[in-house]
Design a protein around this motif. Structure first.
Motif, PDB file in Angstrom:
ATOM      1  N   TRP A   1      45.876  34.007  37.337  1.00 51.68           N
ATOM      2  CA  TRP A   1      45.181  33.470  38.508  1.00 51.68           C
ATOM      3  C   TRP A   1      43.690  33.723  38.447  1.00 51.68           C
ATOM      4  N   ASP A   2      42.952  32.653  38.598  1.00 51.74           N
ATOM      5  CA  ASP A   2      41.486  32.703  38.632  1.00 51.74           C
ATOM      6  C   ASP A   2      41.130  33.020  40.086  1.00 51.74           C
ATOM      7  N   ALA A   3      41.236  34.309  40.446  1.00 53.85           N
ATOM      8  CA  ALA A   3      41.484  34.648  41.841  1.00 53.85           C
ATOM      9  C   ALA A   3      40.254  34.970  42.686  1.00 53.85           C
ATOM     10  N   PHE A   4      39.088  35.136  42.053  1.00 57.29           N
ATOM     11  CA  PHE A   4      37.892  35.353  42.856  1.00 57.29           C
ATOM     12  C   PHE A   4      37.285  34.003  43.218  1.00 57.29           C
ATOM     13  N   GLY A   5      36.465  33.982  44.254  1.00 60.74           N
ATOM     14  CA  GLY A   5      35.779  32.737  44.565  1.00 60.74           C
ATOM     15  C   GLY A   5      35.729  32.482  46.051  1.00 60.74           C
TER      16      GLY A   5
ATOM     17  N   ILE B   1      48.186  37.889  35.008  1.00 62.36           N
ATOM     18  CA  ILE B   1      47.006  38.633  35.459  1.00 62.36           C
ATOM     19  C   ILE B   1      46.391  37.928  36.674  1.00 62.36           C
ATOM     20  N   ALA B   2      45.677  38.689  37.480  1.00 62.17           N
ATOM     21  CA  ALA B   2      44.878  38.109  38.566  1.00 62.17           C
ATOM     22  C   ALA B   2      43.490  38.726  38.416  1.00 62.17           C
TER      23      ALA B   2
ATOM     24  N   PRO C   1      41.232  45.225  40.145  1.00 67.03           N
ATOM     25  CA  PRO C   1      40.276  46.128  39.479  1.00 67.03           C
ATOM     26  C   PRO C   1      40.638  46.374  38.011  1.00 67.03           C
ATOM     27  N   GLU C   2      41.927  46.369  37.667  1.00 67.96           N
ATOM     28  CA  GLU C   2      42.329  46.596  36.268  1.00 67.96           C
ATOM     29  C   GLU C   2      41.780  45.490  35.372  1.00 67.96           C
ATOM     30  N   TYR C   3      41.543  44.331  35.952  1.00 71.84           N
ATOM     31  CA  TYR C   3      40.963  43.238  35.169  1.00 71.84           C
ATOM     32  C   TYR C   3      39.436  43.319  35.158  1.00 71.84           C
TER      33      TYR C   3
ATOM     34  N   VAL D   1      32.498  33.981  35.013  1.00 69.13           N
ATOM     35  CA  VAL D   1      32.502  35.094  34.057  1.00 69.13           C
ATOM     36  C   VAL D   1      33.951  35.533  33.806  1.00 69.13           C
ATOM     37  N   GLU D   2      34.738  35.618  34.863  1.00 66.99           N
ATOM     38  CA  GLU D   2      36.139  36.026  34.705  1.00 66.99           C
ATOM     39  C   GLU D   2      36.898  35.071  33.782  1.00 66.99           C
TER      40      GLU D   2
END
Ligand SMILES: [Zn+2]
Ligand SMILES: [Zn+2]
Ligand SMILES: [Zn+2]
Length: 867
Positions: A79-83, A125-126, A130-132, A502-503
């Motif tokens: 998941w491209d989860a920020f934004g 993954i998401a 924080p682990e990412y 960036v992610e």
């Protein structure tokens, strides 16, 4: 006997079986050949849409095919989860972006599982965890250390609605890529990644990506935008400082009678400071900052400028020329400064006339004398040099190099290459993103946080601000920091977050060892799995995500962390899913259910009974209401029919037009195969599938079917393997199914029954990547053990692809008169005799005398009889 396929019971059964037996789980195994297939990961908006379904189905078919071919296949999902949508939704629904995001992820994961996609969910993954992002912060610090990340104050694209900065790649025709607000220019301190260091390498490798669509590499080439010319220095009058320009026309330097700077150029402010022009310049810059600032955008405004109050020295003529700032100069191009040659450039010419500046002809056509005072337009063609000192009389093209060489000796210029590509601005003034891991100290300046402090966690209890600004600067416990270098307690943490692109620039490496906690990835795992063999996603990412990813791999390569530079060996950009639109004169766009046929069969609006107009077939979008919810398809037809339709309606790179009839057709085909299989199971018992060569079969019917089955295996294999043309693969299977329907299963002889069984078993294997639940179920009912996934992909017999009969076409005086089949190894004499003794031919010839018989043997044989 069950007459129909029942997805509602069969599909969950097999999903559970796959899950229980961990059939999609893969491990690094250097003894096996790997295959890495990846679809661009989704933003967790909460619902999968039909575009996702198509993209992931294409990928899933290839994955299942490659597995049956014996590859160790990795197929991860995340998941491209920020934004920003998470922030906006959180404000609207009074929830927290984290809660909103994790809920959406759960909902979408369930939807994807229902589609039967073969993801190794252990690798999920998401990017908001924080682990990412810990490792992204780690990389940022490495880049800072190496000078690959730097901070500067500059004009940046600002979206007032989103309250944030945008990268150049995120501005589409002067508008915010996300909300379509016209973008402004704002001066801010920003973090940049030095992508321009790799401009040449990124460009050169565009030609070394044979597995990419040409349109994508061409878009990247244009975006990088290399041009060859000269870099010239114009000294600022009275100062020991130069204005640098890049020009592709150094031959015209003697005609440069003024200088124009972009309003965003850093010198504009300092040159005008404390001059009479200062106020006027400030007002002008402010005005331009709210105009559209792109190559297309600037065309909408009248070309205008303001004198800065300063002069610079033309390095060729040594004359003082005025420095202007003008709205048609962009920081994006060259250096943001233009040596203006009004006699040779129309825009400069108009500007010079408007502000009464000198127009000096330096290139004119042979045998013609131009006069700057009287000419009506600029002369942009080639010609002979005038008013150019020792270069007068030269051909202007030859003068380009000579003048550059001369200026180089004078220390005022050199040959240069310019790129359109600019460094990647990555600071965002938003909350829901990866915190930038630096501290600002009044004494030490910018200090990277110590590695041992990572991750710098995003506070998940922050209350969002109404206007959409970031709450991070207001949170003392986050924003206040102690300087790691000098221990000053009044240092401040950087409260910007990183661009979400960036992610997505490195997530595909994280999938190789998603739980690794000693680095971005485990080197052995990336060594084995990377790069991605096949990437699938939308073409809208051509200069965003796809360029950034190529850049990031170069950074990691330079840091010695990986030994390759290109992240994606092959790229497929799938077409859009389109549907017709419907509009009511009163209610605008309508959803499909808002239009019904009335008694006369006219399509009318359910709300007002007006006639509904059918519009163009365009990309499905919520705003046009021409959408189909994949959940409804799943409910009505099940996953396999949905998968089949999305593959059968068009080849993957083309747009797909959604049609209810098409889905119905897929539904019918699935049930046709179902009935055929059940029928075979009941009627063909106590026999084994045929496995010999076609020539050992005695009946011509069995031979014909066997050859067709082998041809189908070959066609489907080639279509999937070479071109991903699943639609033609499916058509080939349909033909074979049709052929099987012509037999009466009960009464055929055993030889034919063996061939029918061979054909049917292979149909199920060939369809299994496309209809995985359906084929598993039938495979099991046929008494087979294990999963279809564990079977080998069918092989065809090379000796059974063509019939050993060859067609003979007989012409009499050039006109087709008869056709018949004959053994492929027949002699020419035998064919001649057979043609002449053919009944129809005999009738045509009658008692006329034969003058010539010509036999031409190709794939089929032509006999031409001349009488
Ligand atoms: Zn915006
Ligand atoms: Zn300090
Ligand atoms: Zn209406």
């Amino acid at each position: 006997m069950e007459e129909r396929y029942h997805p509602e019971s069969v599909e969950p059964k097999w999903q559970e079986y796959w899950n229980k037996n961990q059939l999609f789980k893969v491990e690094t195994d250097p003894s096996k050949e790997k295959y890495y297939l990846l679809e661009m990961f989704p933003y967790p908006s909460g619902k999968i849409h039909i575009g996702h379904v198509r993209n992931y189905t294409i990928g899933d078919v290839v994955v299942r095919y490659k597995r049956m071919k014996g590859f160790n296949v990795i197929h991860p999902m995340g998941w491209d989860a920020f934004g920003m949508p998470a922030e906006n939704a959180a404000i609207d629904n009074n929830t927290h972006p984290a809660a909103w995001t994790y809920d959406n992820i759960s909902a979408m994961r369930e939807q994807l599982k229902k589609m039967g996609f073969s993801y190794d969910w252990d690798r999920e993954i998401a990017t908001c965890r924080p682990e990412y992002y810990r490792w992204e912060q780690w990389l940022f610090l490495k880049m800072l250390e190496k000078g690959m990340a730097y901070r500067k104050e500059s004009y940046v694209n600002w979206c007032e609605k989103c309250q944030t900065v945008l990268a150049n790649e995120q501005v589409e025709q002067d508008k915010c890529w996300r909300c379509s607000q016209v973008v402004q220019q704002k001066k801010l301190w920003q973090w940049f990644f030095k992508i321009t260091d790799y401009a040449e390498d990124l460009l050169v490798y565009c030609d070394k990506l044979p597995g990419w669509p040409e349109k994508v590499t061409r878009m990247q080439q244009n975006w990088i935008g290399r041009s060859v010319g000269s870099a010239l220095k114009f000294q600022i009058d009275g100062k020991d400082e130069d204005i640098e320009v890049f020009t592709t026309r150094p031959d015209t330097v003697f005609g440069a009678t003024f200088m124009c700077l972009a309003p965003e150029h850093p010198l504009v402010e300092s040159l005008s400071k404390e001059t009479d022009q200062e106020k006027e310049v400030i007002e002008f810059v402010k005005k331009v900052s709210s105009q559209e600032r792109s190559a297309e955008g600037i065309e909408k405004y009248e070309k205008e400028g303001v004198f800065t109050g300063a002069y610079c020295i033309n390095p060729a003529t040594k004359e003082k020329i005025p420095v202007f700032t003008a709205n048609f100069v962009l920081m994006e191009y060259g250096t943001g400064a233009i040596m203006s040659v009004p006699a040779g450039d129309q825009r400069d010419f108009d500007f010079a006339r408007k502000y009464d500046l000198e127009i000096r002809v330096v290139v004119q056509p042979e045998g013609e004398a131009l006069d700057g005072k009287t000419m009506g337009d600029a002369f942009t063609g080639d010609g002979l040099m005038v008013n150019s000192g020792e270069f007068n009389g030269l051909d202007n093209k030859a003068a380009m190099e000579t003048i550059t060489d001369w200026l180089e000796k004078e220390g005022r210029g050199k040959k240069a290459i310019s790129y359109r590509l600019r460094d990647w601005g990555v600071s965002r003034q938003r909350y829901w993103g990866t915190p930038i891991p630096v501290i600002h100290c009044p004494d030490c300046g910018v200090v990277g946080v110590p590695e041992s402090d990572l991750p710098i966690k995003l506070p998940e209890d922050a209350a969002l601000l109404e206007k959409g600004g970031s709450p991070l600067p207001t949170l003392d416990y986050f924003a206040k920091a102690t300087c790691p270098k000098c221990n000053r307690v009044d240092a401040k943490r950087d409260t910007d977050t990183m661009d979400t692109f960036v992610e997505s620039s490195w997530y595909y490496l994280r999938y190789c060892s998603p739980r690794y906690d000693k680095g971005m990835f485990k080197p052995e795992d990336v060594q084995y799995w990377a790069p991605v063999d096949q990437y699938i996603g939308g073409v809208e990412h051509a200069v965003l995500h796809l360029l950034y990813s190529r850049y990031f791999m170069r950074v990691l390569n330079t840091l010695g962390m990986i030994d390759f530079k290109e992240p994606f060996t092959r790229l497929l950009t799938q077409g859009m899913v389109c549907k017709e639109t419907m509009t009511c004169p009163e209610h605008g766009y309508l959803y499909p259910e808002e239009a019904v046929n009335d008694d006369q069969g006219n399509l009318t609006c359910t709300r007002c009974s007006n006639d509904v107009e059918l519009g163009r077939v365009i990309k499905m979008s919520k705003s046009k209401k021409n959408v189909v919810d994949p959940n409804e398809l799943l409910e009505k037809y099940g996953a396999d029919v949905t998968r089949l339709f999305s593959l059968f309606a068009a080849p993957p790179e083309r747009d797909l037009e959604w049609s209810e009839d098409g889905v119905e057709g897929s539904h019918r085909f699935v049930n046709r195969v179902w009935r055929l299989s059940i029928d075979c199971m009941e009627k063909i018992k106590d026999t084994t599938p045929y496995s010999g060569s076609a020539s050992s079969l005695s009946s011509s019917e069995a031979k014909k079917l066997y050859i067709k089955a082998n041809q189908t295996i070959k066609k489907v294999t080639d279509d999937i393997d070479k071109s991903f043309h699943f639609n033609t693969a499916i058509s080939a299977v349909m033909e074979l199914v049709n052929a099987l329907y012509t037999f009466d299963l009960e009464s055929e002889d055993d030889e034919l029954r063996q061939v029918i069984l061979f054909s049917l078993e292979n149909i199920l294997l060939l369809l299994s990547p496309i209809l995985p639940h359906f084929c598993e179920e039938l495979f099991e009912r046929m008494g087979k053990k294990g999963s279809v996934l564990e079977q080998s992909w069918p092989e065809y017999r090379k000796d059974s692809l063509e019939s050993d009969e060859s067609l003979v076409v007989v012409q009499v005086n050039g006109k087709l008169r008869s056709k018949f089949s004959i053994g492929a190894d027949s002699s020419e004499q035998f064919i001649k005799e057979a043609a002449l003794s053919d009944k129809k031919i005999k009738n045509y010839i009658g008692d006329k005398s034969i003058r010539k018989v010509i036999v031409i043997r190709k794939k089929q044989t032509l006999v031409n009889i001349v009488i």
